[in-house]
Motif scaffolding. Structure first.
Motif, PDB file in Angstrom:
ATOM      1  N   LEU A   4      15.264 -30.744   1.052  1.00  9.29           N
ATOM      2  CA  LEU A   4      14.915 -30.458  -0.328  1.00  9.29           C
ATOM      3  C   LEU A   4      14.108 -29.166  -0.410  1.00  9.29           C
ATOM      4  O   LEU A   4      13.292 -28.875   0.446  1.00  9.29           O
ATOM      5  CB  LEU A   4      14.091 -31.609  -0.911  1.00  9.29           C
ATOM      6  N   HIS A   9      11.285 -22.730 -10.447  1.00  7.87           N
ATOM      7  CA  HIS A   9      11.736 -22.871 -11.837  1.00  7.87           C
ATOM      8  C   HIS A   9      12.310 -24.253 -12.133  1.00  7.87           C
ATOM      9  O   HIS A   9      12.202 -24.748 -13.238  1.00  7.87           O
ATOM     10  CB  HIS A   9      12.798 -21.817 -12.161  1.00  7.87           C
ATOM     11  N   LEU A  12      12.240 -29.881  -7.414  1.00  8.68           N
ATOM     12  CA  LEU A  12      12.838 -30.285  -6.141  1.00  8.68           C
ATOM     13  C   LEU A  12      14.360 -30.392  -6.262  1.00  8.68           C
ATOM     14  O   LEU A  12      14.863 -31.144  -7.083  1.00  8.68           O
ATOM     15  CB  LEU A  12      12.240 -31.634  -5.744  1.00  8.68           C
ATOM     16  N   ARG A  13      15.083 -29.656  -5.423  1.00  8.71           N
ATOM     17  CA  ARG A  13      16.549 -29.674  -5.465  1.00  8.71           C
ATOM     18  C   ARG A  13      17.098 -29.715  -4.041  1.00  8.71           C
ATOM     19  O   ARG A  13      16.468 -29.230  -3.109  1.00  8.71           O
ATOM     20  CB  ARG A  13      17.080 -28.430  -6.175  1.00  8.71           C
ATOM     21  N   PRO A  14      18.319 -30.253  -3.902  1.00  8.42           N
ATOM     22  CA  PRO A  14      18.912 -30.343  -2.566  1.00  8.42           C
ATOM     23  C   PRO A  14      19.414 -28.980  -2.077  1.00  8.42           C
ATOM     24  O   PRO A  14      19.779 -28.118  -2.893  1.00  8.42           O
ATOM     25  CB  PRO A  14      20.083 -31.303  -2.764  1.00  8.42           C
ATOM     26  N   GLU A  16      22.109 -28.128  -0.986  1.00 10.58           N
ATOM     27  CA  GLU A  16      23.481 -27.831  -1.407  1.00 10.58           C
ATOM     28  C   GLU A  16      23.536 -26.964  -2.661  1.00 10.58           C
ATOM     29  O   GLU A  16      24.557 -26.339  -2.941  1.00 10.58           O
ATOM     30  CB  GLU A  16      24.255 -29.131  -1.670  1.00 10.58           C
ATOM     31  N   GLU A  17      22.456 -26.943  -3.444  1.00 13.21           N
ATOM     32  CA  GLU A  17      22.470 -26.133  -4.662  1.00 13.21           C
ATOM     33  C   GLU A  17      22.158 -24.664  -4.379  1.00 13.21           C
ATOM     34  O   GLU A  17      22.157 -23.849  -5.298  1.00 13.21           O
ATOM     35  CB  GLU A  17      21.437 -26.676  -5.672  1.00 13.21           C
ATOM     36  N   GLY A  60      23.264 -23.059  -7.720  1.00  9.43           N
ATOM     37  CA  GLY A  60      23.650 -24.251  -8.462  1.00  9.43           C
ATOM     38  C   GLY A  60      22.612 -24.692  -9.471  1.00  9.43           C
ATOM     39  O   GLY A  60      22.654 -25.815  -9.955  1.00  9.43           O
ATOM     40  N   GLY A  61      21.667 -23.794  -9.781  1.00  7.76           N
ATOM     41  CA  GLY A  61      20.625 -24.145 -10.750  1.00  7.76           C
ATOM     42  C   GLY A  61      20.305 -22.960 -11.635  1.00  7.76           C
ATOM     43  O   GLY A  61      21.156 -22.525 -12.405  1.00  7.76           O
TER      44      GLY A  61
END
Ligand SMILES: [Zn+2]
Lengths: 92, 180
Positions: A4, A9, A12-14, A16-17, A60-61
């Motif tokens: 993670l 901005h 928490l993101r994986p 893969e993004e 991816g975000g």
């Protein structure tokens, strides 16, 4: 699950993004600098065991470029900032 | 947008309504507009909403933050390109509008199981106490980039690139199959 990353901005993101661009190179040498210096800057990359600063794109975000301080041994990310803060000088 | 010479055709396969009592339903949002709003580094969301409400009160100021100084402005009305030009002219010069109505489509996933279905595709925590009504997140559902917005207690709107809409639609139907 995956590792993670805390995007400044988006939270928490994986992993893969994100798209990983690689090491944050040292500042560009002067235009007239020695060829060996330029060769080092353009082609040679460190592969440290421990802390490493890398460019990550949150594709991816928020689609912002980030600079991530990652420990290559533990995958712990100690610091994530927007890459635009590098322009401000304090982290370049 | 109705005033360009293209056929306005839905991005989705023929819609099958959920059976009575299903804890999940997926439906396309037809018509309306999606406008990409870009601001300079000094953009202020509250001021932007106020400006939009003043210039285009008929469109509502439903702006959903996608990135620093970037939003999707979404609504159910039709907006002509003349009207859009007027709105751009009325906005402070720090903001730019790009119509995305042709390129991004909306769908709605609703029902008590909607969070469980979305959790199969995204890791954004959509719990009621963490993800408030009106809140948005730009993320991925599986491998497809999508913006998720909570619009009611158990109802989420997804904005996806039109060319991925059919694929996401099929994927969500698979993910929701166990709740039908
Ligand atoms: Zn982000």
């Amino acid at each position: 699950m995956s590792s993670l990353v805390k995007c400044p901005h988006c939270g928490l993101r994986p992993r893969e993004e994100f798209t990983i661009r690689g090491e944050v190179a040292t500042p560009r040498p002067d235009a007239g600098a020695d060829e060996a210096l330029w060769f080092d800057h353009v082609y040679l990359r460190d592969n440290p065991r421990g802390e490493h600063r890398e460019y990550w794109h949150h594709s991816g975000g928020c689609r912002r470029w980030l600079v991530l301080t990652r420990n290559t041994l533990t995958h712990e990310t100690s610091d994530v900032v927007d890459a635009s803060t590098l322009k401000l000088g304090e982290r370049a | 947008m109705r005033d360009y010479p293209l056929e306005n055709r839905g991005a989705f396969p023929p819609h099958v309504a959920a059976g009575a009592g299903a804890s999940i339903s997926l439906a396309p949002v037809k018509g309306g507009f999606v406008i990409h709003l870009l601001g300079d580094a000094k953009s202020d969301e509250a001021a932007l909403k106020k400006a939009l409400a003043k210039i285009a009160p008929e469109l509502g100021a439903d702006v959903r933050k996608s990135a620093p100084n970037q939003w999707f402005w979404v609504g159910d009305a039709d907006v002509s390109s003349d009207r859009l030009t007027e709105i751009q002219a009325g906005l402070p010069s720090q903001f730019a509008l790009a119509d995305q109505t042709h390129g991004r489509v909306r769908m709605r996933l609703s029902g008590p199981s909607s969070r469980t279905v979305l959790a199969k595709g995204t890791m954004v925590d959509l719990s009621a106490d963490l993800f408030a009504i009106g809140q948005s997140a730009m993320t991925q559902i599986g491998h497809i980039g999508a913006m998720i917005t909570r619009i009611e207690d158990d109802s989420f709107e997804l904005i996806v690139l039109r060319s991925f809409a059919g694929s996401l639609w099929d994927e969500l139907n698979h993910m929701a199959a166990e709740f039908r």
